[in-house]
Write a protein that holds these residues in place. Structure first.
Motif, PDB file in Angstrom:
ATOM      1  N   THR A   1       6.022   3.524 -10.185  1.00 24.87           N
ATOM      2  CA  THR A   1       4.793   4.292 -10.010  1.00 24.87           C
ATOM      3  C   THR A   1       3.581   3.478 -10.436  1.00 24.87           C
ATOM      4  OG1 THR A   1       6.006   6.342 -10.443  1.00 24.87           O
ATOM      5  CG2 THR A   1       3.611   6.438 -10.626  1.00 24.87           C
ATOM      6  N   GLY A   2       3.714   2.708 -11.519  1.00 23.09           N
ATOM      7  CA  GLY A   2       2.611   1.853 -11.954  1.00 23.09           C
ATOM      8  C   GLY A   2       2.234   0.840 -10.899  1.00 23.09           C
TER       9      GLY A   2
ATOM     10  N   SER B   1       6.949  -3.665 -10.315  1.00 22.98           N
ATOM     11  CA  SER B   1       5.631  -3.229  -9.847  1.00 22.98           C
ATOM     12  C   SER B   1       5.393  -3.687  -8.409  1.00 22.98           C
ATOM     13  CB  SER B   1       4.529  -3.767 -10.767  1.00 22.98           C
ATOM     14  OG  SER B   1       4.632  -3.208 -12.053  1.00 22.98           O
ATOM     15  N   ALA B   2       5.898  -4.876  -8.071  1.00 25.06           N
ATOM     16  CA  ALA B   2       5.772  -5.355  -6.687  1.00 25.06           C
ATOM     17  C   ALA B   2       6.532  -4.441  -5.733  1.00 25.06           C
ATOM     18  CB  ALA B   2       6.299  -6.790  -6.589  1.00 25.06           C
ATOM     19  N   ILE B   3       7.705  -3.978  -6.157  1.00 23.43           N
ATOM     20  CA  ILE B   3       8.462  -3.028  -5.333  1.00 23.43           C
ATOM     21  C   ILE B   3       7.688  -1.721  -5.206  1.00 23.43           C
ATOM     22  CG2 ILE B   3      10.598  -1.681  -5.182  1.00 23.43           C
ATOM     23  CD1 ILE B   3      11.994  -3.972  -6.669  1.00 23.43           C
ATOM     24  N   GLY B   4       7.078  -1.263  -6.320  1.00 23.57           N
ATOM     25  CA  GLY B   4       6.270  -0.044  -6.275  1.00 23.57           C
ATOM     26  C   GLY B   4       5.084  -0.179  -5.356  1.00 23.57           C
ATOM     27  N   ALA B   5       4.437  -1.350  -5.381  1.00 18.48           N
ATOM     28  CA  ALA B   5       3.306  -1.584  -4.468  1.00 18.48           C
ATOM     29  C   ALA B   5       3.765  -1.538  -3.014  1.00 18.48           C
ATOM     30  CB  ALA B   5       2.653  -2.920  -4.792  1.00 18.48           C
ATOM     31  N   GLY B   6       4.967  -2.061  -2.761  1.00 21.19           N
ATOM     32  CA  GLY B   6       5.521  -1.986  -1.409  1.00 21.19           C
ATOM     33  C   GLY B   6       5.800  -0.560  -0.985  1.00 21.19           C
ATOM     34  N   LEU B   7       6.226   0.279  -1.927  1.00 20.70           N
ATOM     35  CA  LEU B   7       6.437   1.693  -1.620  1.00 20.70           C
ATOM     36  C   LEU B   7       5.129   2.370  -1.245  1.00 20.70           C
ATOM     37  CD1 LEU B   7       8.939   2.792  -4.416  1.00 20.70           C
ATOM     38  CD2 LEU B   7       9.410   2.615  -1.964  1.00 20.70           C
TER      39      LEU B   7
END
Length: 238
Positions: free
Chosen positions: A77-78, A184-190
């Motif tokens: 989420t962050g 966080s990179a995965i979250g940004a991709g989401l």
């Protein structure tokens, strides 16, 4: 008064955990919730960036302190809300603050009982303690770099070993930065995925914004421990 001072940190941690579940906040720790609320959350962050960042850091610290499951989701989420770099740094800061709180709880309320139990039982907790006694900063930094090592166990062992607070805080923050940036990179991709109106599925793993962070996480989890063992083995050889 001394008894209250000793047990107050532990009571605060238990109070946080109970309040979290009583309020039903655990029901919101899911990707589905993030997908449904992504527009509202993004709009709030855009309008109140610094307040949102402070709330996020404080919430992450509270989550870490109370050892409530869901840290991975909140880290995603962050990244979703603040991007890879800001989200990763904010997560590392919140996790470090929470880890310091756990450190103090162990030192005050639980130290004597846990230390005695660890000495009797041996096992992983005892081995981590012994490593921390030998070289606190470098050993702790190595443990923090490997996501497979339980975060809470390191916090408890550091408190039992009476690791210097400055070394503990610095090694924690620096050691968890790589993993927090990856999540966080995965979250940004989401975030980009939700903006397109799509749902997460196995196909997204092949997209660069997900594949590269996952490869980085695999390196930290599997390759890094082997490298550390090899280096230590050479250093121990006369």
């Amino acid at each position: 008064m001394g008894l209250l001072k000793r047990w107050a940190p532990l009571l605060m941690v238990l109070g946080l955990a109970v309040a979290f579940y009583v309020a039903g906040l655990h029901r919101y720790l899911s990707l589905e919730t993030l997908r449904e609320r992504h527009a509202e959350l993004s709009a709030f962050v855009a309008a109140h960036f610094w307040i949102s960042l402070l709330i996020y850091v404080a919430a992450y610290a509270a989550l870490t302190t109370s050892a409530i499951p869901g840290a991975v989701f909140v880290t995603l989420t962050g990244g979703f809300l603040f991007g890879t770099w800001v989200g990763g740094a904010a997560t590392a800061l919140g996790a470090t603050l929470g880890a310091i709180a756990v450190y103090y709880v162990v030192r005050t309320a639980l130290g004597a009982a846990l230390r005695e139990r660890a000495e009797r039982a041996g096992g992983t907790l005892r081995r981590v303690q012994e490593g921390l006694h030998r070289n606190a900063f470098s050993y702790l930094l190595t443990l923090r770099l490997i996501p497979a090592v339980p975060f809470v166990l390191i916090n408890v062992a550091s408190g039992l070993a009476s690791v210097p607070l400055r070394a503990y805080a610095a090694a924690t923050f620096l050691g968890i930065l790589p993993a927090t940036f990856i999540y966080s990179a995965i979250g940004a991709g989401l975030g980009a995925l939700f903006a397109r109106g799509e749902r997460p599925n196995l196909k997204i793993i092949l997209e660069p914004q997900f594949l590269l962070p996952l490869l980085g996480l695999a390196f930290l989890s599997f390759a890094l421990p082997l490298i550390v063992r090899a280096v230590r083995g050479k250093a121990a050889t006369p």
